[in-house]
Design a protein around this motif. Structure first.
Motif, short mmCIF file in Angstrom:
data_model
loop_
_atom_site.label_atom_id
_atom_site.label_comp_id
_atom_site.label_asym_id
_atom_site.label_seq_id
_atom_site.Cartn_x
_atom_site.Cartn_y
_atom_site.Cartn_z
N UNK A 101 -1.98 10.51 -1.89
CA UNK A 101 -3.44 10.37 -1.84
C UNK A 101 -3.93 8.95 -2.08
N UNK A 102 -3.11 8.12 -2.72
CA UNK A 102 -3.54 6.76 -3.05
C UNK A 102 -3.37 5.84 -1.85
N UNK A 103 -4.46 5.20 -1.43
CA UNK A 103 -4.42 4.23 -0.34
C UNK A 103 -5.13 2.96 -0.79
N UNK A 133 3.69 4.88 3.63
CA UNK A 133 3.57 4.14 4.88
C UNK A 133 4.20 2.76 4.77
N UNK A 134 3.92 2.07 3.67
CA UNK A 134 4.48 0.73 3.48
C UNK A 134 6.00 0.80 3.37
N UNK A 135 6.51 1.79 2.65
CA UNK A 135 7.94 1.94 2.49
C UNK A 135 8.61 2.27 3.81
N UNK A 136 8.00 3.15 4.61
CA UNK A 136 8.59 3.51 5.89
C UNK A 136 8.62 2.33 6.85
N UNK A 137 7.62 1.46 6.77
CA UNK A 137 7.61 0.28 7.64
C UNK A 137 8.82 -0.61 7.32
N UNK A 160 7.94 -10.44 4.35
CA UNK A 160 6.76 -10.24 3.52
C UNK A 160 5.71 -9.51 4.35
N UNK A 161 5.16 -8.44 3.79
CA UNK A 161 4.18 -7.63 4.52
C UNK A 161 2.95 -7.42 3.65
N UNK A 162 1.78 -7.60 4.26
CA UNK A 162 0.53 -7.28 3.59
C UNK A 162 -0.30 -6.44 4.55
N UNK A 163 -0.90 -5.38 4.05
CA UNK A 163 -1.71 -4.52 4.91
C UNK A 163 -3.09 -5.13 5.08
N UNK A 208 -0.83 4.01 2.32
CA UNK A 208 -0.15 4.66 1.21
C UNK A 208 1.16 3.94 0.89
N UNK A 209 1.73 4.25 -0.28
CA UNK A 209 3.05 3.74 -0.62
C UNK A 209 4.06 4.16 0.44
#
Length: 274
Positions: free
Chosen positions: A192-194, A221-225, A210-213, A218-219
């Motif tokens: 739920x946290x975005x 989504x960032x982890x899957x990327x 290095x990645x910045x949205x 969500x955690x």
């Protein structure tokens, strides 16, 4: 060669823009020169805009053959910079050699790191293996560190048991996003946290990603990327809501709330300031 050619073009275009004494200054909004300048800057930037699961991201690559990485915390007066803009201002002409920089780890109210922190081979904060609340203590957390172009990410426990020599730089944050090719066990696929978040991962070739949205994610989504697109066996969450990037060639310098430690990527091929 690509970098040298682009630098040559940038210098030539800059020189062409200087009028001779006594000549009127003519300013145009769009022209061939500005298009070539933009193209040259883009060719040099190590950052790119991408989209993953409909979320826009900025992805920057540090290559050990082209770049160096170091941490930065305090200014000349011994106090934390607390912003990328303050750090940029402190560099003066040396800013020309910055490839990019990001906030690089969690910190307390004074801007001091709450976990392991090494700058220029000097340890300013010991490894933190304590339990506690918040993202940092969502174990396993981890350490991003390196020496002489060899960069690694390990869980805090792995680092404690495996790393004996002090690195040239190191910063601890948490949670880990990817551990040995698998997602952190406590990270839901889409919790739920975005938020605006950033992280770092190291691929099998030794490059640091290095990645910045550029929008909340969500955690998971960032982890899957990191796992699926960048294929980094290990990746570390750096922070959220306060995440910031400085990409000089894209003329991007994020500002916001006060931050703590910085991760700074510089070019191995130094550029002389004009």
């Amino acid at each position: 060669m690509k970098r040298l050619a682009a630098l040559t073009l940038l210098a030539a275009l800059s020189a062409c823009g200087d009028p001779k004494a006594g000549e009127p200054v003519i300013r145009t909004e769009i022209g061939k020169g500005s298009e070539e300048m933009a193209a040259a800057r883009k060719a040099l930037s190590p950052c790119e805009h991408v989209k993953f699961e409909d979320v826009p991201l900025t992805h920057c690559v540090a290559d050990p053959e082209k770049h160096r990485i170091h941490t930065a915390l305090n200014g000349a007066e011994g106090q934390p910079y607390r912003s990328l803009s303050a750090y940029a201002k402190s560099l003066g002409d040396d800013a020309v050699n910055i490839a990019f920089a990001m906030n690089g780890g969690m910190y307390d109210g004074a801007g001091e790191p709450i976990g392991y922190y090494v700058e220029d081979s000097e340890r300013l904060q010991e490894l933190n293996r304590n339990d506690g609340p918040g993202n940092f203590h969502l174990k396993p957390n981890g350490v991003f560190y390196g020496t002489d172009g060899k960069w690694e990410i390990r869980t805090a426990d792995n680092f404690y048991h495996s790393v004996g020599d002090r690195p040239q730089f190191g910063t601890q944050s948490g949670p880990m996003l990817v551990i040995d090719g698998k997602l952190h066990p406590e990270i839901q696929d889409d919790g739920p946290s975005k938020a605006i978040r950033n992280g770092v991962g190291v691929d099998k070739q030794g490059r640091a990603h290095f990645v910045i949205s550029d929008a909340p994610l969500s955690f998971g989504q960032l982890a899957r990327y990191f796992r699926d697109e960048l294929e980094t066996p290990n990746a570390l969450f750096l922070d959220g809501n306060v995440s910031e990037l400085w990409d000089p060639l894209a003329e991007r310098l994020d500002t916001g709330v006060s931050i703590g430690p910085l991760l700074v990527v510089t070019n191995r091929e130094e550029v002389e300031a004009e």
